[in-house]
Motif scaffolding. Structure first.
Motif: not given
Length: 129
Positions: A12-20, A103-115
Motif C-alpha cells: 500500500x502506502x509508505x514514506x520515503x527516506x531520501x538523501x539530502x 513505514x519509511x522505505x529507502x529511495x536511491x538517488x541522493x541516498x547512495x544505492x550502495x550501501x
C-alpha cells in the motif's frame, strides 16, 4: 554508511527516506550534508535512522522502524522512531485518519544505492549517553 535495514513486508502506502543536499547558491550547492551529534555535560539522547544498534559507548533505549507521513502527502511530516512492537492504545482501532504514520522505505538517488538498497524498510535506534 553501514545501514541495517528490514525485510518487513510493506504494502500500500509508505514514506520515503531520501538523501539530502544543500541548495545554497554558493560553493556548498548540491553537496550532501553529514549528520552530527552535539554532546554536552547533560545526558544526550539521539535517534539514529538506518540502524537498530547504537555505537559503542551508547546505551540502546529502544529500536524499531522509522515512520513518517505518506510520500505523496503535501502536509509536513517528521521522521520518528517507533518501537518495533508497534504498540497501540486500548481503543486505538477506529479509522479516524489523524496523523498517519507509514513505514519509511529507502529511495536511491541522493541516498547512495550502495550501501543502501532501494525500497527496504528503514530501521532506527534511540540511543543515550
Amino acid at each position: 554508511m553501514s545501514p541495517i535495514l528490514s525485510d518487513h513486508a510493506v504494502s500500500g502506502n509508505w514514506a520515503y527516506l531520501y538523501g539530502g543536499e544543500y541548495q545554497t547558491s554558493d560553493s556548498h550547492n548540491n553537496k550532501d550534508p553529514v549528520c552530527a551529534v552535539c554532546r554536552s555535560t547533560l545526558s544526550t539522547t539521539v535517534m539514529i535512522p538506518g540502524t537498530n544498534v547504537c555505537t559503542p559507548g551508547w546505551h540502546l533505549q529502544y529500536s524499531g522502524f522509522l515512520m513518517a507521513g505518506q510520500n505523496d502527502n503535501t502536509a509536513g511530516s517528521e521522521y520518528i522512531c517507533v518501537d518495533s512492537k508497534l504498540e497501540n492504545t486500548v481503543h486505538g482501532d477506529a479509522n479516524e485518519n489523524g496523523v498517519l504514520l507509514f513505514f519509511t522505505v529507502t529511495q536511491c538517488g541522493s541516498l547512495p544505492c550502495s550501501p543502501y538498497v532501494n525500497n527496504k524498510v528503514v530501521t532506527c535506534a534511540v540511543c543515550s549517553k
